[in-house]
Design a protein around this motif. Structure first.
Motif, PDB file in Angstrom:
ATOM      1  N   ILE A 257     -45.423  14.514-114.342  1.00  8.91           N
ATOM      2  CA  ILE A 257     -44.062  14.860-113.936  1.00  8.91           C
ATOM      3  C   ILE A 257     -43.169  13.628-113.967  1.00  8.91           C
ATOM      4  N   GLN A 258     -43.726  12.486-113.574  1.00  9.59           N
ATOM      5  CA  GLN A 258     -42.954  11.251-113.608  1.00  9.59           C
ATOM      6  C   GLN A 258     -42.580  10.875-115.044  1.00  9.59           C
ATOM      7  N   ARG A 259     -43.473  11.112-115.991  1.00 19.22           N
ATOM      8  CA  ARG A 259     -43.150  10.831-117.393  1.00 19.22           C
ATOM      9  C   ARG A 259     -41.976  11.685-117.858  1.00 19.22           C
ATOM     10  N   TYR A 260     -41.966  12.931-117.438  1.00 22.36           N
ATOM     11  CA  TYR A 260     -40.828  13.785-117.772  1.00 22.36           C
ATOM     12  C   TYR A 260     -39.543  13.231-117.149  1.00 22.36           C
ATOM     13  N   ARG A 261     -39.621  12.868-115.879  1.00 22.35           N
ATOM     14  CA  ARG A 261     -38.434  12.365-115.191  1.00 22.35           C
ATOM     15  C   ARG A 261     -37.941  11.068-115.814  1.00 22.35           C
ATOM     16  N   THR A 262     -38.870  10.215-116.229  1.00 22.83           N
ATOM     17  CA  THR A 262     -38.496   8.956-116.872  1.00 22.83           C
ATOM     18  C   THR A 262     -37.707   9.230-118.138  1.00 22.83           C
TER      19      THR A 262
ATOM     20  N   ASN B  21     -48.442  24.973-106.519  1.00 20.08           N
ATOM     21  CA  ASN B  21     -48.662  24.243-105.281  1.00 20.08           C
ATOM     22  C   ASN B  21     -48.380  22.751-105.463  1.00 20.08           C
ATOM     23  N   TYR B  22     -48.854  22.177-106.561  1.00 23.00           N
ATOM     24  CA  TYR B  22     -48.606  20.764-106.838  1.00 23.00           C
ATOM     25  C   TYR B  22     -47.112  20.504-107.032  1.00 23.00           C
ATOM     26  N   LEU B  23     -46.447  21.386-107.780  1.00 20.17           N
ATOM     27  CA  LEU B  23     -45.015  21.213-108.018  1.00 20.17           C
ATOM     28  C   LEU B  23     -44.226  21.277-106.717  1.00 20.17           C
ATOM     29  N   GLU B  24     -44.611  22.184-105.842  1.00 26.32           N
ATOM     30  CA  GLU B  24     -43.913  22.305-104.557  1.00 26.32           C
ATOM     31  C   GLU B  24     -44.147  21.086-103.676  1.00 26.32           C
ATOM     32  N   LYS B  25     -45.334  20.468-103.793  1.00 32.33           N
ATOM     33  CA  LYS B  25     -45.598  19.247-103.035  1.00 32.33           C
ATOM     34  C   LYS B  25     -44.727  18.089-103.541  1.00 32.33           C
TER      35      LYS B  25
ATOM     36  N   PRO C  47     -60.445  19.841-115.316  1.00 34.70           N
ATOM     37  CA  PRO C  47     -59.630  19.806-114.091  1.00 34.70           C
ATOM     38  C   PRO C  47     -58.946  18.452-113.949  1.00 34.70           C
ATOM     39  N   PHE C  48     -57.903  18.392-113.142  1.00 39.46           N
ATOM     40  CA  PHE C  48     -57.134  17.171-112.967  1.00 39.46           C
ATOM     41  C   PHE C  48     -56.780  16.998-111.494  1.00 39.46           C
ATOM     42  N   THR C  49     -56.372  15.810-111.127  1.00 39.37           N
ATOM     43  CA  THR C  49     -56.028  15.510-109.742  1.00 39.37           C
ATOM     44  C   THR C  49     -54.515  15.625-109.531  1.00 39.37           C
ATOM     45  N   LEU C  50     -54.117  15.717-108.286  1.00 36.59           N
ATOM     46  CA  LEU C  50     -52.697  15.724-107.960  1.00 36.59           C
ATOM     47  C   LEU C  50     -52.041  14.429-108.426  1.00 36.59           C
ATOM     48  N   GLU C  51     -52.730  13.311-108.256  1.00 33.45           N
ATOM     49  CA  GLU C  51     -52.164  12.020-108.670  1.00 33.45           C
ATOM     50  C   GLU C  51     -51.887  12.006-110.172  1.00 33.45           C
ATOM     51  N   ARG C  52     -52.821  12.533-110.967  1.00 30.86           N
ATOM     52  CA  ARG C  52     -52.606  12.558-112.422  1.00 30.86           C
ATOM     53  C   ARG C  52     -51.496  13.533-112.780  1.00 30.86           C
TER      54      ARG C  52
END
Length: 229
Positions: free
Chosen positions: A115-120, A19-23, A105-110
């Motif tokens: 994912i941003q670290r991967y993209r970077t 769900n997070y990935l799709e968002k 547990p973790f938040t969507l923001e975290r």
């Protein structure tokens, strides 16, 4: 675009990851596996660039699986997402080159930050040679927006970081179309973030008028990213 494999034996947690990935979007295919054995089969038969990996799984240990990936020199990137927070496990994960380590547990923001670290990393390593500033983008993926800056409704800090990282890789000046291709985001989303960056004097926009056809706009960085803080 990126194919992702979720290795998680809890169906509800799998659902949350997906769900997070799709968002967040911009992914080709999201695969799922409840076991290490199934994950190995998918990695052998599919083109997968990123694995979201739990540690305690039905048929083994995620760290052992990660060790095997590194031993066989598979180039897939890994983000660990687990309830395990023991120091020795974290150290093992870091030595094995994980992109990030999320404790449940973790938040969507975290999650977006991971994912941003991967993209970077992905954006920094797309050329044959790198200069120091490009390496710094990968090794120092710090936010360029101060916590006190109000992003406004509908803007995400993680997506803003993605936009800014992509801008650094583009020739200057650049167009909305070029940035859309670089990030995989929609034109509408890209325009919103460009407007924000232009309002904060990070970018300068120029309208180009042609003899025929509609005018178009180009953008160029005019301030170092840290100026926004």
């Amino acid at each position: 675009m990126t194919n992702i494999l979720i290795v998680e034996d809890d169906p509800m947690v799998q659902f949350i990851h997906r769900n997070y990935l799709e968002k967040i979007g911009t992914f080709d295919t999201i695969y799922s596996s409840e076991t290490i054995a199934e994950a190995k089969k998918l990695l052998a038969s599919r083109s997968i660039q990123l694995v979201l990996l739990d540690i305690r799984l039905k048929d083994g240990n995620g760290i052992d699986f990660l060790t095997d990936l590194r031993r066989t020199k598979q180039t897939v990137d890994v983000i660990l997402i687990t309830a395990a927070n023991e120091v020795n496990i974290v150290n093992d994960a870091l030595h094995l080159g994980v992109i990030d380590y999320l404790i449940k547990p973790f938040t969507l923001e975290r999650f977006e930050k991971s994912i941003q670290r991967y993209r970077t990393k992905h954006q920094a390593l797309v050329t044959d040679q790198l200069d120091q500033s490009q390496l710094d983008t990968y090794f120092e993926p710090q936010t360029t927006i101060a916590p006190t800056v109000d992003l406004g409704k509908g803007l995400s800090k993680a997506t803003l970081q993605l936009i800014q990282g992509a801008i650094k890789q583009l020739p200057q000046p650049f167009t909305v179309a070029q940035l859309t291709t670089e990030t995989g985001l929609s034109h509408v989303s890209v325009r919103k973030y460009l407007s924000f960056l232009e309002d904060h004097h990070f970018l300068k926009g120029d309208t180009i008028y042609r003899k025929t056809g509609r005018p178009y706009k180009t953008y160029q960085m005019v301030t170092a990213p840290h100026a926004l803080s």
